[in-house]
Design a protein around this motif. Structure first.
Motif, PDB file in Angstrom:
ATOM      1  N   LYS A   2     105.399  48.523 108.685  1.00 25.74           N
ATOM      2  CA  LYS A   2     105.673  47.210 107.686  1.00 25.74           C
ATOM      3  C   LYS A   2     104.720  47.026 106.600  1.00 25.74           C
ATOM      4  O   LYS A   2     103.647  47.488 106.676  1.00 25.74           O
ATOM      5  N   GLU A   4     102.043  45.413 104.029  1.00 21.79           N
ATOM      6  CA  GLU A   4     101.141  44.424 104.189  1.00 21.79           C
ATOM      7  C   GLU A   4     101.477  42.978 103.737  1.00 21.79           C
ATOM      8  O   GLU A   4     101.763  42.832 102.653  1.00 21.79           O
ATOM      9  N   ILE A   5     101.450  42.123 104.561  1.00 22.15           N
ATOM     10  CA  ILE A   5     101.906  40.816 104.438  1.00 22.15           C
ATOM     11  C   ILE A   5     100.642  39.975 104.139  1.00 22.15           C
ATOM     12  O   ILE A   5      99.715  39.699 105.005  1.00 22.15           O
ATOM     13  N   LYS A   6     100.433  39.370 102.946  1.00 26.05           N
ATOM     14  CA  LYS A   6      99.214  38.321 102.951  1.00 26.05           C
ATOM     15  C   LYS A   6      99.823  36.969 103.096  1.00 26.05           C
ATOM     16  O   LYS A   6      98.687  36.025 103.123  1.00 26.05           O
ATOM     17  N   PHE A   8     102.506  34.378 105.139  1.00 23.54           N
ATOM     18  CA  PHE A   8     103.707  34.183 106.200  1.00 23.54           C
ATOM     19  C   PHE A   8     103.818  32.737 105.448  1.00 23.54           C
ATOM     20  O   PHE A   8     103.486  31.616 105.865  1.00 23.54           O
ATOM     21  N   ARG A 111      95.750  34.436 108.409  1.00 22.47           N
ATOM     22  CA  ARG A 111      96.446  34.826 107.195  1.00 22.47           C
ATOM     23  C   ARG A 111      96.613  33.505 106.552  1.00 22.47           C
ATOM     24  O   ARG A 111      96.655  32.379 107.078  1.00 22.47           O
ATOM     25  N   GLU A 168     106.102  41.018  96.882  1.00 25.96           N
ATOM     26  CA  GLU A 168     105.963  41.746  97.919  1.00 25.96           C
ATOM     27  C   GLU A 168     105.024  41.441  98.934  1.00 25.96           C
ATOM     28  O   GLU A 168     105.054  42.208 100.126  1.00 25.96           O
ATOM     29  N   GLU A 169     104.203  40.658  98.801  1.00 18.40           N
ATOM     30  CA  GLU A 169     103.201  40.307  99.645  1.00 18.40           C
ATOM     31  C   GLU A 169     103.458  39.230 100.639  1.00 18.40           C
ATOM     32  O   GLU A 169     102.556  38.647 101.294  1.00 18.40           O
ATOM     33  N   VAL A 170     104.655  38.780 100.452  1.00 23.35           N
ATOM     34  CA  VAL A 170     105.356  37.523 101.221  1.00 23.35           C
ATOM     35  C   VAL A 170     106.300  37.816 102.117  1.00 23.35           C
ATOM     36  O   VAL A 170     107.288  38.397 101.820  1.00 23.35           O
ATOM     37  N   LEU A 171     106.032  37.349 103.535  1.00 27.57           N
ATOM     38  CA  LEU A 171     107.125  37.369 104.612  1.00 27.57           C
ATOM     39  C   LEU A 171     107.700  35.951 104.471  1.00 27.57           C
ATOM     40  O   LEU A 171     106.869  35.063 104.826  1.00 27.57           O
ATOM     41  N   HIS A 189     110.006  39.575 101.227  1.00 25.58           N
ATOM     42  CA  HIS A 189     110.360  40.118 102.441  1.00 25.58           C
ATOM     43  C   HIS A 189     111.004  39.147 103.505  1.00 25.58           C
ATOM     44  O   HIS A 189     110.487  37.780 103.116  1.00 25.58           O
ATOM     45  N   TRP A 220     104.775  41.859 112.273  1.00 26.65           N
ATOM     46  CA  TRP A 220     104.523  42.161 111.080  1.00 26.65           C
ATOM     47  C   TRP A 220     102.932  42.159 110.890  1.00 26.65           C
ATOM     48  O   TRP A 220     102.816  42.031 109.665  1.00 26.65           O
TER      49      TRP A 220
END
Length: 221
Positions: A2, A4-6, A8, A111, A168-171, A189, A220
């Protein structure tokens, strides 16, 4: 593996909160018609903000919600008093949350955890507060600040500006297929929380993952 998500980022209505938990309140005023009114209310709520976005006639979500309620009651050939309006709009600020939400928010601590909704602040803030989620969340964002409803690209761009993150750092998580399609098109994402096991939208935009509830997103981390 997965990414890296900064951040959520959660939609509110239907994702964290059950919009049809107003059914009982509707039924109290209109016996045996509560479910039909609740379903019609949500249906018109969605239609009205989509139409307002296309027509360039923005109105805050509380007004959209009131207009949708009035239509849904008339559709059932009933009359809505001012007192009933106030009571049912108040019920929308006290929606039930889904059972797993608090557990998932707790697991994601450390997070950036953000609610991002079409809801207006005077609806979202009391809803989040009464749910007990405030202490878990970093922020609550409303499109009312820019007056552009999701799924417009400008609405999702607000997340980048407010949180200082890249796409690209967002889910982004939503139970609404149209919202997932909008977020995916924008470059987030996406995790579709498909609570009702619906078919995927035919828009050529596939979610990164699909879960039946929010518990799946912990993978994630």
């Amino acid at each position: 593996m997965k990414p890296e998500i900064k951040a959520f980022v959660f939609d509110a209505y239907g994702t964290l909160f059950d919009v049809h938990s107003v059914t009982k309140a509707c039924d109290d005023f209109f016996p045996d018609k509560g479910e039909a009114i609740s379903q019609g209310w949500r249906k018109k709520q969605l239609e009205y903000f989509f139409l307002r976005q296309v027509m360039g006639r923005y109105a805050p979500f509380d007004q959209v919600t009131l207009d949708a309620l009035r239509y849904a009651v008339k559709e059932q050939q009933e009359e809505l008093s001012h007192e009933q309006e106030l009571a049912l709009l108040d019920a929308y600020k006290k929606l039930d949350s889904y059972n797993e939400v608090k557990e998932v928010l707790s697991a994601l601590q450390g997070r950036k955890l953000v609610v991002f909704s079409n809801g207006s602040p005077n609806m979202l803030e009391p809803l989040v507060e009464q749910s007990g989620f405030s202490s878990y969340l970093t922020d609550t964002l409303s499109v009312d600040k820019i007056k552009q409803f999701k799924p417009s690209p400008a609405s999702y761009n607000q997340v980048l500006e407010e949180l200082n993150v890249r796409r690209e750092e967002v889910l982004f998580m939503s139970s609404n297929g149209w919202d997932i399609s909008g977020a995916k098109s924008f470059g987030f994402h996406t995790a579709w929380i498909n609570r009702n096991e619906l078919p995927q939208e035919e828009l050529g935009l596939t979610p990164d993952c699909v879960y039946t509830d929010l518990k799946g997103i912990v993978e994630w981390l």
